[in-house]
Design a protein around this motif. Sequence first.
Motif, mmCIF file in Angstrom:
data_model
loop_
_atom_site.group_PDB
_atom_site.id
_atom_site.type_symbol
_atom_site.label_atom_id
_atom_site.label_comp_id
_atom_site.label_asym_id
_atom_site.label_seq_id
_atom_site.Cartn_x
_atom_site.Cartn_y
_atom_site.Cartn_z
ATOM 1 N N ILE A 31 1.458 -48.768 24.268
ATOM 2 C CA ILE A 31 1.674 -48.676 25.721
ATOM 3 C C ILE A 31 2.936 -49.446 26.115
ATOM 4 O O ILE A 31 3.787 -48.937 26.848
ATOM 5 C CB ILE A 31 0.444 -49.223 26.489
ATOM 6 C CG1 ILE A 31 -0.774 -48.325 26.281
ATOM 7 C CG2 ILE A 31 0.751 -49.435 27.964
ATOM 8 C CD1 ILE A 31 -0.856 -47.109 27.151
ATOM 9 N N ALA A 88 6.345 -47.806 27.522
ATOM 10 C CA ALA A 88 6.781 -48.228 28.857
ATOM 11 C C ALA A 88 8.224 -48.705 28.827
ATOM 12 O O ALA A 88 9.039 -48.295 29.658
ATOM 13 C CB ALA A 88 5.864 -49.327 29.386
ATOM 14 N N TYR A 95 7.035 -43.502 30.516
ATOM 15 C CA TYR A 95 6.134 -43.276 31.651
ATOM 16 C C TYR A 95 6.860 -43.088 32.983
ATOM 17 O O TYR A 95 6.231 -42.729 33.978
ATOM 18 C CB TYR A 95 5.134 -44.424 31.766
ATOM 19 C CG TYR A 95 4.148 -44.485 30.625
ATOM 20 C CD1 TYR A 95 3.200 -43.485 30.432
ATOM 21 C CD2 TYR A 95 4.153 -45.544 29.720
ATOM 22 C CE1 TYR A 95 2.292 -43.536 29.378
ATOM 23 C CE2 TYR A 95 3.249 -45.613 28.672
ATOM 24 C CZ TYR A 95 2.322 -44.602 28.512
ATOM 25 O OH TYR A 95 1.420 -44.647 27.468
ATOM 26 N N GLN A 121 -6.232 -40.836 35.850
ATOM 27 C CA GLN A 121 -5.663 -40.637 34.518
ATOM 28 C C GLN A 121 -4.212 -40.191 34.619
ATOM 29 O O GLN A 121 -3.868 -39.325 35.424
ATOM 30 C CB GLN A 121 -6.473 -39.579 33.765
ATOM 31 C CG GLN A 121 -6.009 -39.345 32.338
ATOM 32 C CD GLN A 121 -6.938 -38.412 31.578
ATOM 33 O OE1 GLN A 121 -8.114 -38.310 31.883
ATOM 34 N NE2 GLN A 121 -6.394 -37.734 30.582
ATOM 35 N N GLY A 126 -0.151 -40.543 32.114
ATOM 36 C CA GLY A 126 0.439 -40.761 30.801
ATOM 37 C C GLY A 126 0.784 -39.509 30.030
ATOM 38 O O GLY A 126 1.257 -39.585 28.901
ATOM 39 N N CYS A 127 0.554 -38.336 30.642
ATOM 40 C CA CYS A 127 0.910 -37.074 29.988
ATOM 41 C C CYS A 127 2.316 -36.678 30.428
ATOM 42 O O CYS A 127 2.547 -36.467 31.619
ATOM 43 C CB CYS A 127 -0.082 -35.970 30.365
ATOM 44 S SG CYS A 127 0.417 -34.336 29.754
ATOM 45 N N SER A 182 3.008 -38.520 23.471
ATOM 46 C CA SER A 182 4.323 -38.882 22.931
ATOM 47 C C SER A 182 4.519 -38.177 21.588
ATOM 48 O O SER A 182 3.599 -37.554 21.053
ATOM 49 C CB SER A 182 4.397 -40.404 22.745
ATOM 50 O OG SER A 182 3.659 -40.805 21.604
ATOM 51 N N CYS A 230 -8.380 -50.676 32.175
ATOM 52 C CA CYS A 230 -7.459 -49.648 31.689
ATOM 53 C C CYS A 230 -7.872 -49.289 30.272
ATOM 54 O O CYS A 230 -8.053 -50.163 29.430
ATOM 55 C CB CYS A 230 -6.030 -50.172 31.685
ATOM 56 S SG CYS A 230 -5.505 -50.836 33.276
ATOM 57 N N SER A 246 -0.751 -41.313 24.325
ATOM 58 C CA SER A 246 -0.019 -41.939 25.437
ATOM 59 C C SER A 246 -0.806 -41.914 26.744
ATOM 60 O O SER A 246 -0.474 -42.645 27.665
ATOM 61 C CB SER A 246 1.321 -41.237 25.654
ATOM 62 O OG SER A 246 1.123 -39.901 26.100
ATOM 63 N N GLN A 247 -1.818 -41.072 26.825
ATOM 64 C CA GLN A 247 -2.560 -40.947 28.075
ATOM 65 C C GLN A 247 -3.583 -42.069 28.237
ATOM 66 O O GLN A 247 -4.208 -42.488 27.267
ATOM 67 C CB GLN A 247 -3.270 -39.597 28.151
ATOM 68 C CG GLN A 247 -2.314 -38.430 28.272
ATOM 69 C CD GLN A 247 -3.047 -37.147 28.547
ATOM 70 O OE1 GLN A 247 -3.929 -37.083 29.413
ATOM 71 N NE2 GLN A 247 -2.695 -36.105 27.812
ATOM 72 N N PHE A 248 -3.725 -42.521 29.463
ATOM 73 C CA PHE A 248 -4.632 -43.618 29.769
ATOM 74 C C PHE A 248 -5.306 -43.364 31.114
ATOM 75 O O PHE A 248 -4.900 -42.483 31.867
ATOM 76 C CB PHE A 248 -3.873 -44.951 29.803
ATOM 77 C CG PHE A 248 -2.825 -45.017 30.879
ATOM 78 C CD1 PHE A 248 -3.141 -45.481 32.153
ATOM 79 C CD2 PHE A 248 -1.526 -44.609 30.632
ATOM 80 C CE1 PHE A 248 -2.172 -45.535 33.155
ATOM 81 C CE2 PHE A 248 -0.550 -44.654 31.620
ATOM 82 C CZ PHE A 248 -0.881 -45.132 32.890
#
Length: 148
Positions: A30, A34, A39, A54, A56-57, A66, A85, A98-100
């Motif tokens: 992350i 970043a 992001y 949600q 991070g895509c 990613s 998170c 990468s998605q959160f």
Amino acid sequence: MADTLTLTLETGDVVIRLRNDLAPGHVERIAGLANEGFYDGVVFHRVIPGFMAQGGCPKGTGTGGSKLPDLKAEFSAEPHVRGVCSMARTSAPNSANSQFFICFDDARFLDRQYTVWGEVTSGMEHIDALPKGEPPRSPGKIITARAA
């Protein structure tokens, strides 16, 4: 290793304490993404009231990640509660990339199944204010994300 992540949204800053103690591999991912600007400009594509937001895509659809390989799960007993998170993934445990998501409320049914990597320490009101929907008609966007 970075201790905090700051997401600058259109409505203000969200500061997240990074949990290196729980998920060092995910925190490294992350923070690295970043600081590379990955992001920046990415939207929150799935925002469900009472559950989570949600993002991070890079495609803004929930179908991308990613170019880096997926991460090995770092599940813990840390509870999924307001401000936590955690990493999004497919049904495969080792598929986070990468998605959160950030929890709006208690989501304890996710405990030990998703990797917790941080917790919001300030600015949760900006997450609360994100446009809702799957996807939102006019999604909220991360202007910048930087780890320090």
